[in-house]
Scaffold this active site. Structure first.
Site, PDB file in Angstrom:
ATOM      1  N   TYR A  97      66.406  39.722  63.415  1.00  0.00           N
ATOM      2  CA  TYR A  97      66.296  41.176  63.272  1.00  0.00           C
ATOM      3  C   TYR A  97      67.645  41.892  63.433  1.00  0.00           C
ATOM      4  O   TYR A  97      67.778  43.063  63.098  1.00  0.00           O
ATOM      5  CB  TYR A  97      65.359  41.680  64.374  1.00  0.00           C
ATOM      6  N   LYS A 106      58.223  30.347  68.481  1.00  0.00           N
ATOM      7  CA  LYS A 106      57.983  29.277  67.505  1.00  0.00           C
ATOM      8  C   LYS A 106      59.018  28.189  67.772  1.00  0.00           C
ATOM      9  O   LYS A 106      59.797  27.772  66.904  1.00  0.00           O
ATOM     10  CB  LYS A 106      58.097  29.872  66.089  1.00  0.00           C
ATOM     11  N   ASP A 147      52.023  31.039  65.919  1.00  0.00           N
ATOM     12  CA  ASP A 147      50.900  30.999  64.963  1.00  0.00           C
ATOM     13  C   ASP A 147      49.575  30.852  65.698  1.00  0.00           C
ATOM     14  O   ASP A 147      48.607  31.583  65.431  1.00  0.00           O
ATOM     15  CB  ASP A 147      51.096  29.905  63.897  1.00  0.00           C
ATOM     16  N   ASP A 152      57.503  42.272  66.507  1.00  0.00           N
ATOM     17  CA  ASP A 152      57.195  43.233  65.455  1.00  0.00           C
ATOM     18  C   ASP A 152      55.829  42.909  64.846  1.00  0.00           C
ATOM     19  O   ASP A 152      54.947  43.768  64.735  1.00  0.00           O
ATOM     20  CB  ASP A 152      58.314  43.150  64.401  1.00  0.00           C
TER      21      ASP A 152
HETATM   22  O1  LIG Z   1      63.280  49.653  61.392  1.00  0.00           O
HETATM   23  C1  LIG Z   1      62.359  49.593  60.609  1.00  0.00           C
HETATM   24  O2  LIG Z   1      62.344  50.195  59.538  1.00  0.00           O
HETATM   25  C2  LIG Z   1      61.141  48.786  60.950  1.00  0.00           C
HETATM   26  C3  LIG Z   1      61.031  48.523  62.414  1.00  0.00           C
HETATM   27  C4  LIG Z   1      59.685  48.067  62.827  1.00  0.00           C
HETATM   28  O3  LIG Z   1      58.806  47.729  62.068  1.00  0.00           O
HETATM   29  C5  LIG Z   1      59.411  48.049  64.263  1.00  0.00           C
HETATM   30  O4  LIG Z   1      60.324  48.183  65.073  1.00  0.00           O
HETATM   31  O5  LIG Z   1      58.225  47.861  64.615  1.00  0.00           O
HETATM   32 MG   LIG Z   2      57.002  47.114  63.069  1.00  0.00          MG
END
Ligand SMILES: O=C(O)CCC(=O)C(=O)O
Ligand SMILES: [Mg+2]
Ligand SMILES: NC(=O)C1=CN([C@@H]2O[C@H](COP(=O)(O)OP(=O)(O)OC[C@H]3O[C@@H](n4cnc5c(N)ncnc54)[C@H](OP(=O)(O)O)[C@@H]3O)[C@@H](O)[C@H]2O)C=CC1
Length: 419
Positions: A163, A233, A286, A310
């Protein structure tokens, strides 16, 4: 007083400050920065402010009042600061200096275009915990038979992982260079199509893991929770997600005195406040995603990496009624910026349509963080009563028998009427 280029500091009110022990000094009229947000941000943020103002006024009879200070990010920032300024420096400065803030969602394009402003904000201010509580409110339509059994708090690592946005497009010079380095210097032979592969890097550190797990375990202690589950994972991504698991268990033993259960790796220790057992366990991601549907009562605090967190946030939110009522906070040791779990839902933008509940509940978390418990409680009870009255936004109305559908602002008003 700080002077800004475009941010108007309210004439009244003071900054919240942080003590050496990280507790907050909250004046009776704190200045709270807010980012309206893109898309449905313009619908939900004004409703959140109205509901919070009503709750604070009702709870403290005029003794306390939030002085809201708009700060800018996303599309609105580009209109004010210039076409390429998506996250102005003074926005970051205000969020940092004023300690407690709240934001609406910000758009991130898929594929090309700008990188996530949400991620940039978290990284710039090192808001390394993404805290997302998932709880069921009576009367909310849910796909589960027993939604009340889902009661979890997600601690999502917020600064690392895939991320972090370190990636290089397929066929770019940088991707070619990196692939050649991986093949020639590190003996990586398993890149299936090296000539057309984009490459992403997944940094996961011991330090990043430890500070997240420390917060998750401390939360379990402070809130008398029975377990912390490390979700990863690590069977496949051994030195990132697998190490996350190993460092997490090691920290539980080293800093909290946890002892192995039947030779490990699960371990346990007695909550120093209550004497009750806290179990530290892990689950592969999973399998975890099916467990939370089939056996949700077995999970409480969940500590996980950025991307897993997320996915898990939205999945768990769906179990208790959807991302229309899924709140959250991004936190460092001192600074906290509250935000809904959902995004900008562009098809509904400007239509006064969506559920403002996620941002309102994020504000509820903010008030509780500030120690304004009475106002926070009022928000929870008025939300419960509003749902009980079956006057709800489209997301609930479409699944609820006998509901009256109200608008986004209409739902805010129903809440205020219930206070
Ligand atoms: O930064 C984004 O556009 C998505 C972030 C996201 O989905 C989240 O932090 O839950
Ligand atoms: Mg999100
Ligand atoms: N922290 C942030 O700022 C975040 C930003 N984003 C960004 O948001 C943009 C859009 O992302 P997208 O994938 O569409 O995800 P969204 O979360 O914006 O929306 C997905 C779906 O969730 C439902 N939903 C979202 N918000 C609400 C609400 N307030 N009330 C009721 N239902 C809601 C809607 O479902 P239905 O269609 O069934 O009505 C909507 O179509 C992207 O650019 C993404 O990067 C995404 C997540 C977090």
């Amino acid at each position: 007083m700080t002077t800004f280029q475009h941010i108007q500091v309210p004439a009244e009110g003071q900054k919240i400050t942080v003590n050496a022990d990280m507790s907050l000094n909250v004046p009776d009229q704190p200045i709270i920065p807010f980012i309206e947000g893109d898309g449905v941000g313009r619908d939900i943020t004004p409703v959140m402010i109205k509901v919070v103002n009503a709750a604070v006024a009702k709870a403290y009879g005029g003794q306390r009042k939030i002085q809201w200070m708009e700060v800018f990010a996303g599309e609105k920032a580009t209109r004010i600061y210039g076409p390429d300024v998506w996250l102005p420096d003074e926005t970051l400065q205000a969020v940092r200096d004023y300690v407690v803030s709240i934001k609406g969602p910000l758009t991130t394009p898929v594929g090309g275009g700008i990188r996530s402003l949400n991620v940039a904000l978290r990284q710039e201010l090192d808001l390394y915990v993404c805290l997302r509580p998932v709880q069921y409110f009576k009367g909310v339509p849910s796909p589960l038979k027993e939604p009340e059994k889902t009661n979890m708090v997600i601690f999502r690592e917020n600064s690392e992982d895939i991320y972090a946005g370190i990636e290089f497009p397929a066929e770019s010079e940088k991707a070619k260079k990196l692939i050649a380095f991986l093949q020639n210097e590190l003996g990586a032979t398993k890149i299936r199509f090296p000539n057309t592969s984009g490459i992403g890097i997944k940094p996961v550190s011991r330090e990043g893991t430890e500070r997240l797990i420390r917060k998750a375990i401390q939360y379990a202690i402070d809130h008398n929770k029975p377990s912390v589950t490390i979700v990863h994972k690590g069977n496949i991504m051994k030195y990132t997600e697998g190490s996350f698991r190993d460092w997490a268990y090691a920290l539980a033993q080293k800093e909290f005195g946890a002892e192995l259960i039947d030779g490990g790796p699960w371990c346990k220790f007695a909550n120093p406040n209550t004497g009750k057992e806290i179990i530290i366990k892990d689950s592969i991601a999973d399998a975890f995603l099916q467990q939370i549907l089939l056996r949700p009562a077995e999970y409480s605090v969940v500590a996980t990496l950025n991307l897993n967190g997320d996915y898990i946030s939205d999945a768990l939110a769906a179990q208790v009624g959807g991302i229309g009522i899924a709140p959250g906070a991004n936190m460092s040791d001192s600074v906290a910026c509250f935000e809904a779990t959902h995004g900008t839902a562009p098809k509904y933008a400007g239509k006064d349509y969506v559920n403002p509940g996620s941002e309102i509940l994020s504000a509820e978390m903010m008030l509780r963080h500030m120690g304004w418990k009475e106002a926070a409680d009022l928000i929870l009870t008025s939300l419960e009563k509003a749902i009980g009255s079956k006057k709800v936004t489209y997301d609930f109305a479409r699944l609820m028998d006998g509901a009256t559908q109200v608008s986004c602002s209409g739902f805010g008003q129903v809440m205020i009427d219930q206070m």
